[in-house]
Design a protein around this motif. Structure first.
Motif, PDB file in Angstrom:
ATOM      1  N   ILE A   2       0.901  -1.266   0.015  1.00  9.13           N
ATOM      2  CA  ILE A   2      -0.051   0.075   0.179  1.00  9.13           C
ATOM      3  C   ILE A   2       0.987   1.134  -0.010  1.00  9.13           C
ATOM      4  CG2 ILE A   2      -1.559   1.218   1.449  1.00  9.13           C
ATOM      5  CD1 ILE A   2      -2.657  -1.491   2.117  1.00  9.13           C
ATOM      6  N   ASP A   3       1.883   1.299   0.824  1.00  6.64           N
ATOM      7  CA  ASP A   3       2.972   2.465   0.849  1.00  6.64           C
ATOM      8  C   ASP A   3       3.584   2.523  -0.519  1.00  6.64           C
ATOM      9  OD1 ASP A   3       1.815   2.663   3.351  1.00  6.64           O
ATOM     10  OD2 ASP A   3       3.512   1.669   4.554  1.00  6.64           O
ATOM     11  N   ILE A   4       3.849   1.867  -0.996  1.00  8.66           N
ATOM     12  CA  ILE A   4       4.878   1.905  -2.343  1.00  8.66           C
ATOM     13  C   ILE A   4       4.001   2.301  -3.436  1.00  8.66           C
ATOM     14  CG2 ILE A   4       5.072  -0.558  -3.095  1.00  8.66           C
ATOM     15  CD1 ILE A   4       8.191   1.644  -2.584  1.00  8.66           C
ATOM     16  N   VAL A   5       2.534   1.972  -3.221  1.00  5.37           N
ATOM     17  CA  VAL A   5       1.794   2.137  -4.566  1.00  5.37           C
ATOM     18  C   VAL A   5       1.977   3.441  -5.488  1.00  5.37           C
ATOM     19  CG1 VAL A   5      -0.380   2.269  -5.461  1.00  5.37           C
ATOM     20  CG2 VAL A   5       0.197   0.152  -4.432  1.00  5.37           C
ATOM     21  N   PRO A   6       1.992   4.483  -4.581  1.00 10.32           N
ATOM     22  CA  PRO A   6       1.970   5.985  -5.026  1.00 10.32           C
ATOM     23  C   PRO A   6       3.185   5.996  -6.012  1.00 10.32           C
ATOM     24  CG  PRO A   6       1.471   6.036  -2.802  1.00 10.32           C
ATOM     25  CD  PRO A   6       1.867   4.764  -3.027  1.00 10.32           C
ATOM     26  N   ARG A   7       4.278   5.242  -5.520  1.00  9.71           N
ATOM     27  CA  ARG A   7       5.525   5.476  -6.452  1.00  9.71           C
ATOM     28  C   ARG A   7       5.520   4.725  -7.679  1.00  9.71           C
ATOM     29  NH1 ARG A   7      10.462   5.768  -2.714  1.00  9.71           N
ATOM     30  NH2 ARG A   7      11.128   7.075  -4.401  1.00  9.71           N
ATOM     31  N   ARG A  30       7.749   5.007 -10.938  1.00 13.94           N
ATOM     32  CA  ARG A  30       9.015   4.826 -11.016  1.00 13.94           C
ATOM     33  C   ARG A  30       9.679   3.493 -11.236  1.00 13.94           C
ATOM     34  NH1 ARG A  30      10.658  10.070 -12.298  1.00 13.94           N
ATOM     35  NH2 ARG A  30       9.276  11.520 -10.843  1.00 13.94           N
ATOM     36  N   TYR A  31      10.785   3.249 -11.763  1.00 16.84           N
ATOM     37  CA  TYR A  31      11.682   1.864 -11.824  1.00 16.84           C
ATOM     38  C   TYR A  31      12.056   1.496 -10.366  1.00 16.84           C
ATOM     39  CZ  TYR A  31      11.065   1.938 -16.975  1.00 16.84           C
ATOM     40  OH  TYR A  31      10.580   2.125 -18.042  1.00 16.84           O
ATOM     41  N   LEU A  32      12.622   2.470  -9.550  1.00 17.62           N
ATOM     42  CA  LEU A  32      13.017   2.329  -8.330  1.00 17.62           C
ATOM     43  C   LEU A  32      13.989   1.111  -8.066  1.00 17.62           C
ATOM     44  CD1 LEU A  32       9.923   3.224  -5.876  1.00 17.62           C
ATOM     45  CD2 LEU A  32      11.705   4.654  -6.896  1.00 17.62           C
ATOM     46  N   PHE A  33      15.091   1.155  -8.907  1.00 15.85           N
ATOM     47  CA  PHE A  33      16.138  -0.244  -8.668  1.00 15.85           C
ATOM     48  C   PHE A  33      16.795  -0.197  -7.436  1.00 15.85           C
ATOM     49  CE2 PHE A  33      16.096   0.169 -13.561  1.00 15.85           C
ATOM     50  CZ  PHE A  33      16.055  -1.011 -13.911  1.00 15.85           C
ATOM     51  N   VAL A  86       8.906  -6.310  -4.645  1.00 11.76           N
ATOM     52  CA  VAL A  86      10.070  -5.778  -3.766  1.00 11.76           C
ATOM     53  C   VAL A  86       9.789  -5.415  -2.493  1.00 11.76           C
ATOM     54  CG1 VAL A  86      12.142  -4.529  -3.952  1.00 11.76           C
ATOM     55  CG2 VAL A  86      11.472  -5.478  -6.044  1.00 11.76           C
ATOM     56  N   ALA A  87       8.703  -4.396  -2.413  1.00 14.44           N
ATOM     57  CA  ALA A  87       8.614  -3.866  -1.022  1.00 14.44           C
ATOM     58  C   ALA A  87       7.996  -4.910  -0.143  1.00 14.44           C
ATOM     59  CB  ALA A  87       7.594  -2.978  -1.146  1.00 14.44           C
ATOM     60  N   ALA A  88       7.141  -5.654  -0.634  1.00 15.11           N
ATOM     61  CA  ALA A  88       6.382  -6.773   0.004  1.00 15.11           C
ATOM     62  C   ALA A  88       7.696  -7.923   0.804  1.00 15.11           C
ATOM     63  CB  ALA A  88       5.456  -7.493  -0.498  1.00 15.11           C
TER      64      ALA A  88
END
Ligand code: PLP
Length: 405
Positions: free
Chosen positions: A74-79, A82-85, A280-282
């Motif tokens: 949930i927290d990462i969805v707004p980003r 971006r690719y966020l390697f 990745v976040a999970a």
């Protein structure tokens, strides 16, 4: 000496007509990466709505992602634009640190099916066979089909007891295997191969043979892990996934762990693609959750042990699983029992040709396993003779695979 096998042959693992589209010579070069989900789906006796009935056929984890993993998504969805390697690097760094590995010896993938496929592609060929256990996980055999390698299936040792890999027979099965595949715990039996046998394989495999140790289910058991072989610089590639204990099969995250020169060969086939930042976040949140592995391992073990104890009390023989699946000997053609259960919307796993009277059962929730007991009792008290699962509707036969071919 064991015969080599064609995984696409009629008595091989291809038992559903929708796999035939891949069997033509012209299609071989484009065979998809087949995963447990595809193989389980292929065995589903009729098209089943995943929201209906009980699905204990694909070794999934009904608990899904942990609370921390859900929140991280949930927290990462707004980003998501971006690719966020950097997130991938962070995830790899956390895992490497936790396991005492160098970051260069770990590559993240969207699940472990891709590195499994690429490892077989990279190290097997027409002259370098794949050696695997039988019954064993079929995905490496499909990859060998792509590389043109022959496949040597070696029966599990002590099939009515420990059902472990027969390491000495596997080493003797070919003089120059490209890959020896060890699944620990094994899919479908859920059984572990003793550490001393794995050490023997590492010490005695031909010097340029890669031992592919698939630890998809390792978090569910207490068996020694194999990452130390990587630290020692052996010709070993270990696979880990977040699909099982971590409940992230649909989210997709896994690792290939090996010597950097081995990983370079694997990733050259397709290892540099950006990964979904949600997964990745999970995965990161899951690794940082200190109690997750032990808590879930206990929950699954309890349900498994209760189910196995009940089946034993009813007179059935099962493999001594330490994982989230086991093989159940139904003492008659497994296909019939599978079909009869499916008619009750109880979907159990597939049958391996080597053990035609056994079904693979995935350990679901406690409630699901109670429902399984009831349906299984009814089915075993009924006449299943001649029951054959109906074909899937034609229009569905190729659907899940068309985008992969
Ligand atoms: N290896 C084994 C033994 C499996 O059973 C599975 C899936 O069930 C996988 C690898 C691959 O899983 P995933 O691609 O979801 O990580």
């Amino acid at each position: 000496m064991y015969p080599t096998v064609d995984p696409l042959a009629p008595n091989g693992i291809s038992r559903r007509s929708f796999f035939r589209f891949a069997a033509g010579a012209s299609a071989v070069a484009s065979l998809p990466i087949l995963t447990e989900a595809h193989l389980a789906y292929a065995e589903r006796p009729r098209f089943a709505d995943p929201n209906k009935g009980i699905h204990i056929d694909a070794n999934e984890n009904p608990m899904g992602p942990s609370e921390a993993a859900r929140q991280a998504i949930i927290d990462i969805v707004p980003r998501g634009g971006r690719y966020l390697f950097s997130g991938e690097e962070e995830l790899t760094g956390i895992f490497a640190k936790q396991e005492g590995l160098s970051a260069e010896s770990v590559i993240p993938f969207a699940g472990s099916s891709a590195p499994l496929h690429y490892t077989v592609l990279a190290f097997t060929s027409k002259d370098r066979p794949l050696v695997t256990a039988d019954p064993g996980y079929e995905a490496p055999m499909w990859a060998a089909k792509v590389s043109g390698a022959s496949v040597i299936k070696v029966p599990l040792a002590d099939p009515k007891g420990e059902a472990r890999h027969d390491i000495k027979a596997m080493l003797a099965a070919a003089s120059n295997p490209g890959v020896i595949y060890l699944c620990n715990p094994n899919n479908p039996t859920g059984t572990c191969t003793p550490r001393s046998d794995i050490e023997y394989a590492v010490a005695n495999a031909p010097k340029d043979t890669v031992l592919l140790i698939d630890e998809a289910y390792i978090h569910l058991c207490d068996a020694p892990r194999s990452l130390d072989f990587v630290k020692e610089g052996k010709n070993v590639v270990v696979l880990r996934t977040f699909s099982k204990l971590y409940g992230m099969a649909g989210l997709r995250m896994g690792f290939a762990i090996g010597r950097p020169d081995l990983l370079a060969k694997i990733s050259s086939l397709g290892g540099m693609n950006a990964l979904p930042i949600t997964a990745v976040a999970a995965a990161k949140a899951s690794l940082l959750d200190a109690d997750l592995v032990s808590t879930r391992k206990k929950i699954i073990a309890n349900t498994r042990m209760q189910t196995l104890a009940w089946l034993k009390s009813e007179g059935y023989r099962c493999t001594p699983s330490e994982s989230n699946c086991f093989m159940l000997d139904v003492r008659k053609p497994g296909k019939e029992v599978q079909a009869a259960l499916a008619a009750k919307d109880m979907y159990v796993g597939r049958i391996w040709p080597a053990w035609p009277n056994s079904l693979r059962i995935t350990v679901g929730t406690a409630d699901e396993m109670m429902a399984f007991r009831k349906d299984f009792t009814e089915v075993m008290n009924s006449n299943t003779a001649g029951l054959v699962p109906p074909e899937m509707p034609r229009r569905l036969q190729q659907a899940p695979f068309t985008h992969l071919s």
